[in-house]
Design a protein around this motif. Structure first.
Motif, mmCIF file in Angstrom:
data_model
loop_
_atom_site.group_PDB
_atom_site.id
_atom_site.type_symbol
_atom_site.label_atom_id
_atom_site.label_comp_id
_atom_site.label_asym_id
_atom_site.label_seq_id
_atom_site.Cartn_x
_atom_site.Cartn_y
_atom_site.Cartn_z
ATOM 1 N N SER A 58 0.504 -0.741 -0.010
ATOM 2 C CA SER A 58 0.298 -0.055 -0.065
ATOM 3 C C SER A 58 0.854 1.328 0.273
ATOM 4 O O SER A 58 0.611 1.995 -0.399
ATOM 5 N N ARG A 73 3.018 6.279 -2.395
ATOM 6 C CA ARG A 73 4.650 7.079 -3.024
ATOM 7 C C ARG A 73 4.453 7.482 -4.668
ATOM 8 O O ARG A 73 4.377 8.630 -5.493
ATOM 9 N N ARG A 89 10.913 4.378 -5.143
ATOM 10 C CA ARG A 89 11.792 4.209 -3.831
ATOM 11 C C ARG A 89 13.055 5.500 -3.773
ATOM 12 O O ARG A 89 13.831 4.975 -2.780
ATOM 13 N N GLY A 109 0.874 -1.715 5.445
ATOM 14 C CA GLY A 109 1.258 -0.487 5.429
ATOM 15 C C GLY A 109 1.225 0.072 6.896
ATOM 16 O O GLY A 109 2.100 -0.271 7.685
ATOM 17 N N ARG A 110 0.696 1.238 6.808
ATOM 18 C CA ARG A 110 0.484 1.827 7.706
ATOM 19 C C ARG A 110 -0.830 1.818 9.699
ATOM 20 O O ARG A 110 -1.084 1.285 10.028
ATOM 21 N N ASP A 111 -2.042 1.320 8.222
ATOM 22 C CA ASP A 111 -3.775 1.873 8.469
ATOM 23 C C ASP A 111 -4.116 0.462 8.117
ATOM 24 O O ASP A 111 -5.386 0.437 8.080
ATOM 25 N N ARG A 123 9.198 10.519 9.115
ATOM 26 C CA ARG A 123 8.305 10.303 8.919
ATOM 27 C C ARG A 123 7.308 8.966 9.676
ATOM 28 O O ARG A 123 5.689 8.686 9.943
ATOM 29 N N ASP A 133 3.631 10.099 10.249
ATOM 30 C CA ASP A 133 2.861 9.505 10.226
ATOM 31 C C ASP A 133 1.767 8.612 11.231
ATOM 32 O O ASP A 133 0.615 8.312 11.117
ATOM 33 N N ARG A 145 -0.593 11.813 12.465
ATOM 34 C CA ARG A 145 -1.615 13.024 11.391
ATOM 35 C C ARG A 145 -3.304 12.636 12.066
ATOM 36 O O ARG A 145 -3.272 11.437 13.111
HETATM 37 O O1 C5P Z 1 5.680 1.593 3.439
HETATM 38 P P1 C5P Z 1 6.027 2.586 2.703
HETATM 39 O O2 C5P Z 1 7.642 2.939 3.441
HETATM 40 O O3 C5P Z 1 6.383 2.421 1.592
HETATM 41 O O4 C5P Z 1 5.839 3.116 2.652
HETATM 42 C C1 C5P Z 1 5.308 5.030 2.618
HETATM 43 C C2 C5P Z 1 4.554 6.497 3.242
HETATM 44 O O5 C5P Z 1 3.552 5.913 2.764
HETATM 45 C C3 C5P Z 1 4.880 5.844 4.456
HETATM 46 O O6 C5P Z 1 6.026 6.624 5.226
HETATM 47 C C4 C5P Z 1 3.675 6.782 4.915
HETATM 48 O O7 C5P Z 1 3.212 7.735 5.197
HETATM 49 C C5 C5P Z 1 2.949 5.850 3.473
HETATM 50 N N1 C5P Z 1 2.093 5.054 4.107
HETATM 51 C C6 C5P Z 1 0.625 5.419 4.310
HETATM 52 N N2 C5P Z 1 -0.295 3.898 5.010
HETATM 53 C C7 C5P Z 1 -0.436 3.272 4.664
HETATM 54 C C8 C5P Z 1 0.896 3.125 3.960
HETATM 55 C C9 C5P Z 1 2.044 3.595 3.462
HETATM 56 O O8 C5P Z 1 -0.053 6.659 5.147
HETATM 57 N N3 C5P Z 1 -0.815 2.270 4.343
#
Ligand code: C5P
Length: 226
Positions: free
Chosen positions: A35, A40, A93, A131-133, A182, A186, A189
């Motif tokens: 995700s 990106r 990347r 991902g993050r969420d 980041r 992250d 927010r």
């Molecule tokens: O996983 P990656 O480091 O490539 O993700 C890049 C950025 O995308 C994270 O630092 C975050 O800000 C955002 N992200 C997010 N929610 C996700 C995946 C990534 O906010 N599910």
């Protein structure tokens, strides 16, 4: 037959989430979706097209022009992201993208755009997404949720080695600052901040080999596929 499940992997930047997700996908015959690559790729589009992302109107217009897709690459054995039919898997990347992606990912309209597509990809199950969420917002009912973490110094070193191969001018300071920035944005927010889902299993891989962490995750996945 084992049932098709959804596995979510969330956590801090550079914890090895995508490495584990790809291995699980291969071992269990699941589809892997990165995700972060979507955020990106959106950031890449915004930068290339000089989108002022503080303007809601410009963001909404730009999102209407973006088409994201994943295609499996049989040589690298993983799926790669396409932005409006262009393979951008490698360009996204770059540190230039990493410097801005967390600001873009904090925008409500951007998240709604990405989350809707992520949920659609998971509607047939049989997916592992990192991902993050993902465990908190995208798939709150996932069968297996993993929250990954590792010591800061280990994460910086890992990401530095990865980026240094492509760009020997990069410094460890730059990488460290980017990860810290980041992680801060992250997790602070307003919309879907990074946090562990209450029912996620924590996986700290500071002292684990890739194989050890894979075996742990495979055991959890097998328990939940019965
Ligand atoms: O996983 P990656 O480091 O490539 O993700 C890049 C950025 O995308 C994270 O630092 C975050 O800000 C955002 N992200 C997010 N929610 C996700 C995946 C990534 O906010 N599910």
């Amino acid at each position: 037959m084992a049932k098709k499940i959804i596995i979510t992997i969330d956590g801090w930047s550079s914890c090895g989430k995508s490495t584990l997700a790809k291995q699980l996908a291969r071992e269990l015959g699941l589809v892997y979706v990165d995700s972060g690559a979507m955020y990106r790729a959106i950031t890449l589009y915004f930068l290339r097209n000089h989108v002022d992302w503080t303007s809601q109107g410009e963001v909404v217009k730009a999102l209407s022009e973006i088409h994201l897709d994943f295609h499996y690459n049989a040589t690298t054995l993983t799926s790669e992201i396409y932005l409006n039919e262009e393979n951008v898997e490698y360009v996204i990347r770059d540190l230039v993208i990493a410097e801005k992606v967390s600001d873009v990912a904090a925008i409500r309209e951007v998240r709604e755009f990405a989350v809707a597509q992520q949920q659609k990809m998971g509607n047939k199950k049989g997916i592992v997404m990192d991902g993050r969420d993902i465990g908190t917002v995208v798939f709150p009912d996932a069968e297996l949720k993993i929250f990954m973490t590792a010591d800061n110094a280990v994460r910086v070193e890992r990401r530095f080695r990865e980026l240094y191969e492509k760009n020997p001018n990069i410094t460890i300071e730059e990488v460290k600052n980017n990860l810290e920035m980041r992680d801060y944005i992250d997790s602070h927010r307003e919309v879907s901040p990074l946090r562990k889902a209450d029912d996620a299993i924590v996986l700290d891989n500071t002292h684990l080999t890739e194989d050890q962490q894979l075996q742990k995750a495979l055991n959890w996945a097998k328990e939940r596929s019965r």
